[in-house]
Design a protein around this motif. Structure first.
Motif, PDB file in Angstrom:
ATOM      1  N   GLY A  56      25.147 -65.234  81.540  1.00  0.00           N
ATOM      2  CA  GLY A  56      26.230 -64.667  80.738  1.00  0.00           C
ATOM      3  C   GLY A  56      27.569 -65.248  81.129  1.00  0.00           C
ATOM      4  N   THR A  57      28.416 -64.444  81.790  1.00  0.00           N
ATOM      5  CA  THR A  57      29.727 -64.921  82.239  1.00  0.00           C
ATOM      6  C   THR A  57      29.511 -65.752  83.490  1.00  0.00           C
ATOM      7  N   ILE A  58      29.076 -66.972  83.269  1.00  0.00           N
ATOM      8  CA  ILE A  58      28.642 -67.846  84.366  1.00  0.00           C
ATOM      9  C   ILE A  58      29.827 -68.226  85.262  1.00  0.00           C
ATOM     10  N   CYS A  59      31.014 -68.188  84.706  1.00  0.00           N
ATOM     11  CA  CYS A  59      32.285 -68.126  85.445  1.00  0.00           C
ATOM     12  C   CYS A  59      33.311 -67.644  84.428  1.00  0.00           C
ATOM     13  N   GLU A  60      34.468 -67.233  84.888  1.00  0.00           N
ATOM     14  CA  GLU A  60      35.485 -66.715  83.968  1.00  0.00           C
ATOM     15  C   GLU A  60      36.374 -67.871  83.498  1.00  0.00           C
ATOM     16  N   PRO A  61      36.364 -68.212  82.195  1.00  0.00           N
ATOM     17  CA  PRO A  61      37.221 -69.312  81.702  1.00  0.00           C
ATOM     18  C   PRO A  61      38.653 -68.824  81.506  1.00  0.00           C
ATOM     19  N   THR A  62      39.455 -68.934  82.547  1.00  0.00           N
ATOM     20  CA  THR A  62      40.783 -68.331  82.558  1.00  0.00           C
ATOM     21  C   THR A  62      41.812 -69.097  81.738  1.00  0.00           C
ATOM     22  N   ASP A  63      41.417 -70.236  81.177  1.00  0.00           N
ATOM     23  CA  ASP A  63      42.363 -70.997  80.349  1.00  0.00           C
ATOM     24  C   ASP A  63      42.308 -70.586  78.883  1.00  0.00           C
ATOM     25  N   ILE A  64      41.570 -69.526  78.569  1.00  0.00           N
ATOM     26  CA  ILE A  64      41.479 -69.000  77.204  1.00  0.00           C
ATOM     27  C   ILE A  64      41.907 -67.540  77.246  1.00  0.00           C
ATOM     28  N   PRO A  65      42.663 -67.034  76.254  1.00  0.00           N
ATOM     29  CA  PRO A  65      43.095 -65.637  76.272  1.00  0.00           C
ATOM     30  C   PRO A  65      41.929 -64.673  76.481  1.00  0.00           C
ATOM     31  N   VAL A  66      42.202 -63.587  77.178  1.00  0.00           N
ATOM     32  CA  VAL A  66      41.166 -62.620  77.537  1.00  0.00           C
ATOM     33  C   VAL A  66      40.424 -62.104  76.309  1.00  0.00           C
ATOM     34  N   ASN A  67      41.156 -61.838  75.238  1.00  0.00           N
ATOM     35  CA  ASN A  67      40.535 -61.218  74.065  1.00  0.00           C
ATOM     36  C   ASN A  67      39.888 -62.233  73.124  1.00  0.00           C
ATOM     37  N   LYS A  68      39.884 -63.526  73.503  1.00  0.00           N
ATOM     38  CA  LYS A  68      39.243 -64.549  72.665  1.00  0.00           C
ATOM     39  C   LYS A  68      38.172 -65.343  73.410  1.00  0.00           C
ATOM     40  N   ARG A  69      38.212 -65.287  74.729  1.00  0.00           N
ATOM     41  CA  ARG A  69      37.316 -66.165  75.493  1.00  0.00           C
ATOM     42  C   ARG A  69      35.846 -65.829  75.277  1.00  0.00           C
ATOM     43  N   HIS A  70      35.542 -64.558  74.934  1.00  0.00           N
ATOM     44  CA  HIS A  70      34.134 -64.216  74.722  1.00  0.00           C
ATOM     45  C   HIS A  70      33.522 -65.037  73.598  1.00  0.00           C
ATOM     46  N   LEU A  71      34.321 -65.400  72.595  1.00  0.00           N
ATOM     47  CA  LEU A  71      33.818 -66.204  71.472  1.00  0.00           C
ATOM     48  C   LEU A  71      33.398 -67.590  71.949  1.00  0.00           C
ATOM     49  N   ASP A  72      34.240 -68.205  72.785  1.00  0.00           N
ATOM     50  CA  ASP A  72      33.923 -69.531  73.312  1.00  0.00           C
ATOM     51  C   ASP A  72      32.750 -69.473  74.296  1.00  0.00           C
ATOM     52  N   MET A  73      32.657 -68.370  75.022  1.00  0.00           N
ATOM     53  CA  MET A  73      31.577 -68.232  75.999  1.00  0.00           C
ATOM     54  C   MET A  73      30.215 -68.102  75.305  1.00  0.00           C
ATOM     55  N   VAL A  74      30.144 -67.212  74.331  1.00  0.00           N
ATOM     56  CA  VAL A  74      28.873 -67.048  73.609  1.00  0.00           C
ATOM     57  C   VAL A  74      28.505 -68.338  72.886  1.00  0.00           C
ATOM     58  N   TYR A  75      29.502 -68.984  72.281  1.00  0.00           N
ATOM     59  CA  TYR A  75      29.216 -70.244  71.580  1.00  0.00           C
ATOM     60  C   TYR A  75      28.718 -71.310  72.549  1.00  0.00           C
ATOM     61  N   ALA A  76      29.281 -71.353  73.755  1.00  0.00           N
ATOM     62  CA  ALA A  76      28.836 -72.346  74.741  1.00  0.00           C
ATOM     63  C   ALA A  76      27.372 -72.138  75.100  1.00  0.00           C
ATOM     64  N   HIS A  77      26.954 -70.882  75.261  1.00  0.00           N
ATOM     65  CA  HIS A  77      25.535 -70.611  75.529  1.00  0.00           C
ATOM     66  C   HIS A  77      24.662 -71.085  74.372  1.00  0.00           C
ATOM     67  N   ILE A  78      25.109 -70.821  73.167  1.00  0.00           N
ATOM     68  CA  ILE A  78      24.329 -71.229  71.991  1.00  0.00           C
ATOM     69  C   ILE A  78      24.285 -72.743  71.859  1.00  0.00           C
ATOM     70  N   LYS A  79      25.413 -73.396  72.087  1.00  0.00           N
ATOM     71  CA  LYS A  79      25.547 -74.838  71.863  1.00  0.00           C
ATOM     72  C   LYS A  79      24.855 -75.664  72.949  1.00  0.00           C
ATOM     73  N   TYR A  80      25.038 -75.280  74.205  1.00  0.00           N
ATOM     74  CA  TYR A  80      24.626 -76.146  75.307  1.00  0.00           C
ATOM     75  C   TYR A  80      23.310 -75.727  75.974  1.00  0.00           C
ATOM     76  N   SER A  81      22.742 -74.622  75.491  1.00  0.00           N
ATOM     77  CA  SER A  81      21.444 -74.177  75.997  1.00  0.00           C
ATOM     78  C   SER A  81      20.618 -73.676  74.822  1.00  0.00           C
ATOM     79  N   ASP A  82      19.310 -73.755  74.945  1.00  0.00           N
ATOM     80  CA  ASP A  82      18.452 -73.152  73.914  1.00  0.00           C
ATOM     81  C   ASP A  82      17.583 -72.057  74.526  1.00  0.00           C
ATOM     82  N   ARG A  83      18.116 -71.439  75.580  1.00  0.00           N
ATOM     83  CA  ARG A  83      17.455 -70.306  76.214  1.00  0.00           C
ATOM     84  C   ARG A  83      18.153 -69.002  75.833  1.00  0.00           C
ATOM     85  N   GLY A  84      17.566 -67.886  76.252  1.00  0.00           N
ATOM     86  CA  GLY A  84      18.211 -66.605  76.055  1.00  0.00           C
ATOM     87  C   GLY A  84      19.500 -66.516  76.851  1.00  0.00           C
TER      88      GLY A  84
END
Length: 526
Positions: free
Chosen positions: A180-208
Motif C-alpha cells: 500500500g503506502t510503500i513510502c509517503e510521497p511528500t512531494d504531492i499534496p496530502v489530499n491528492k497523493r492517494h490518487l498517484d499512489m493507487v495509480y502507481a500500484h495499478i501501473k507498475y505492478s499487476d498484483r493485488g
C-alpha cells in the motif's frame, strides 16, 4: 488447482496478463517449483505456544475489557448506531463522542459472518492471492515518511521513490502483493497523493494492492479506480483491494477510521484491522495483557465490517512492540512481541478469521547485522504463528520511519528462503536417494550421479545476494559486504524492470479520473 489461480468466470474485464515465472535461485525468468500458486501454501505446522486454559484466559479478559471498559467512538454516529442496534450499550460522553460497552459474546457473534478465507483478485489473474487457511502472503513494508539508500542517505520520500519501490516489489518472485503506502510521497499534496499512489500500484505492478484509508473520500476514490480497472459488477462480487486500518489505542476508534472501514465493507472490499500497541505506552507491558487488548480492539473493528455488510472480507490484525524503558523509544524485532505473535495466530484460528501480524521489523538505522537479526526474530514469529497476510515483509528500517532500498532486496531474499522453509519436504523413494549412494559405492563423491544431476538445480535455495565463495576469491573480488551487494542489486533490478502491460483504454480512463479529481480539489499540504 486453487480457485485463486484459474476460472475464466473470475477474470476482470479486458486486463492483459503480463507476469513471468521466475527461477528459484536468482529471480531471473524461468521455472520455479515453489510458485505453483502466487503465494505460499504452508506445509509446516504452526507453533502453538499456549494451552487451552491460557488462551481462554486471554479471551475472557478481552471480553471483560469490552464489557466493563468498552471502546470509545468519535465523530461517526452511523457506526455507533450499528452497534446500538446489535446490542451495544451506548453512552454519549461528550458531543460526537460515545463509549460503547459490549455484552459478553456480542462481538464474537457479529464475527460469525466473516469469511474464514477469501481471494484478493489482481489485474493479472495469475497473481490472485488467497488470504486465510494455509495461505501466506508477503507484502512490502508500509507507511514510512522517509526513504534511504547508501548513495543518498535518509530523506523524505517522493513519488519517484514510491514508484521505484513498487517496481522492486514487482521484480521479486518472493513477494506476492504490491502493498500500500510503500513510502509517503511528500512531494504531492496530502489530499491528492492517494490518487498517484493507487495509480502507481495499478501501473507498475499487476498484483493485488492496498488502497487509501486516510479519509473516507480517499477510500472511495480507491474503490472507484478499481471499478474502472476491473468493472463495477466484478468489484461488487469480488475483493480487488483492501484497506489497512489502525485502531487508536488504547480503546479508541475515530471517525475517519470507522467511516473508512464502512466504505470498504459496503463495497465488498477487504479490510485489515490493526491495533498498534507499544507496551507500557498504549498497552500493558506484559504480553498476555497486550494480547487481550489487541484481541478486543481488533475484533471490534472487524465487527464493523460485518454489521455494514455481512460476509465482507476482513483480516484480524496484530502489531505488538516493546519499548526501551529507559528512553520510551519503540523497539522492534525483540523476542517478547515475537512470542505474542505466535499466540495471536492461535487466537485468530479459534475465531476462524485470517490474520495479519509481524514482518521484517527492525530499529536499526542501516541495512546491517542488527537489521537482519531483528527482522529474522520478528518474521519467523509470523511464519511460525500462521499469519496469512504479512505486511512489512520488505524494506522496514529505523522503527518503520524509513524505507530502505538495500533492506528491501535483503528482505526479499529472506522471503525466498522462507518459501523453501515453509514447503517442508516429502519423504519418498526419490528423496531418500538410496540409488545416489549405491550408484558408485563407498568412498566416491556424488557429483556425477544420476540423482544429483536430476536435482542439483532445485534442491537448495540459492540466494541472489549471499556470497558463499572461499575467503580468497571474495577478497580478490574486492571484499564486498552484503549492504553493498544489495545496493548493486536494487539498481540492476530497476534497470531491468519491465512494466506489466495494461489495457490502454482503461489506463486512459484512470488518468482522466485522476486529472478530474485533481482539477476540482485545492491543494492541501498538511
Amino acid at each position: 488447482m486453487n480457485n485463486a489461480t484459474n476460472s475464466a468466470k473470475s477474470t476482470p474485464r479486458k486486463t492483459r496478463r503480463g507476469s513471468r515465472s521466475h527461477d528459484k535461485r536468482t529471480g531471473a525468468p524461468g521455472q520455479n517449483p515453489h510458485l505453483e500458486v502466487p503465494y505460499i501454501q504452508r506445509k509446516i505446522r504452526t507453533y502453538d505456544l499456549l494451552d487451552e486454559t491460557s488462551l481462554e484466559k486471554i479471551e475472557q479478559t478481552a471480553d471483560r475489557i469490552l464489557a466493563e471498559i468498552g471502546i470509545e467512538f468519535r465523530d461517526d454516529p452511523e457506526t455507533v448506531e450499528l452497534f446500538r442496534k446489535a446490542g451495544g450499550q451506548v453512552t454519549e460522553t461528550k458531543p460526537d463522542c460515545w463509549r460503547i460497552k459490549f455484552p459478553p459474546g456480542m462481538i464474537r457473534e457479529c464475527l460469525k459472518t466473516a469469511p474464514a478465507q477469501f481471494t484478493q483478485h489482481a489485474r493479472n489473474p495469475k497473481n490472485n492471492v488467497v488470504i486465510g487457511g494455509d495461505a501466506m502472503v508477503f507484502a512490502p513494508s508500509y507507511g514510512s515518511p522517509f526513504v534511504m539508500d547508501l548513495d543518498n542517505g535518509r530523506r523524505y520520500g517522493t513519488i519517484t521513490d514510491f514508484q521505484n519501490l513498487i517496481k522492486l516489489g514487482q521484480s521479486s518472485p518472493w513477494l506476492h502483493h504490491s502493498g500500500g503506502t510503500i513510502c509517503e510521497p511528500t512531494d504531492i499534496p496530502v489530499n491528492k497523493r492517494h490518487l498517484d499512489m493507487v495509480y502507481a500500484h495499478i501501473k507498475y505492478s499487476d498484483r493485488g494492492f492496498l488502497g487509501s484509508i486516510t479519509a473516507p473520500e480517499r477510500a472511495e476514490d480507491s474503490i472507484t479506480m478499481c471499478r474502472i480497472l476491473f468493472g463495477t459488477d466484478f468489484v461488487d462480487k469480488h475483493c480487488v483491494v483492501m484497506g489497512n486500518f489502525n485502531v487508536t489505542s488504547p480503546l479508541v476508534l475515530d471517525g475517519v477510521t470507522t467511516q473508512g472501514i464502512r466504505t470498504y465493507a459496503a463495497a465488498n472490499q477487504g479490510s485489515i484491522h490493526v491495533p498498534f500497541l507499544l507496551g507500557g505506552a498504549v498497552s500493558p507491558l506484559t504480553m498476555p495483557g497486550a494480547l487481550a487488548q489487541c484481541l478486543a480492539e481488533s475484533m471490534t473493528a472487524c465487527a464493523i465490517t460485518q454489521l455494514t455488510r455481512p460476509g465482507a472480507p476482513v483480516v484480524l490484525g496484530c502489531f505488538l512492540s516493546s519499548l526501551a524503558m529507559r528512553s520510551g523509544s519503540p523497539t522492534f524485532g525483540t523476542p517478547e512481541p515475537a512470542l505474542a505473535s505466535l499466540v495471536m495466530g492461535q487466537l485468530a484460528r479459534r475465531l476462524n478469521i485470517p490474520l495479519r501480524c509481524a514482518g521484517n521489523f527492525s530499529t536499526s538505522k542501516l541495512p546491517d547485522a542488527q537489521a537482519m537479526q531483528q527482522s529474522m526474530m520478528s518474521m519467523m514469529s509470523a511464519v511460525q504463528g500462521g499469519a496469512n497476510f504479512i505486511l512489512h515483509s520488505a524494506g522496514f528500517l529505523d522503527g518503520l520511519l524509513s524505507m530502505s532500498y538495500e533492506k528491501f532486496v535483503m528482505d526479499t531474499d529472506l522471503c525466498g528462503m522462507l518459501h523453501s522453509y515453509c514447503q517442508g519436504f516429502e519423504v519418498n523413494d526419490d528423496t531418500l536417494a538410496f540409488e545416489a549412494l549405491a550408484e558408485l559405492g563407498p568412498g566416491q563423491h556424488l557429483f556425477s550421479t544420476a540423482h544429483t544431476m536430476r536435482h542439483y538445480q532445485t534442491a537448495y535455495y540459492d540466494s541472489a545476494l549471499d556470497d558463499n565463495q572461499p575467503w580468497e576469491h571474495w577478497t580478490e573480488q574486492g571484499g564486498i559486504d552484503m549492504a553493498t551487494r544489495a545496493n548493486q542489486r536494487w539498481k540492476q533490478l530497476l534497470a531491468d524492470y519491465e512494466a506489466p502491460p495494461i489495457d490502454a483504454t482503461i489506463d486512459a480512463e484512470l488518468q482522466a479520473f485522476i486529472q478530474d479529481k485533481k482539477d476540482h480539489t485545492p491543494d492541501l499540504w498538511h
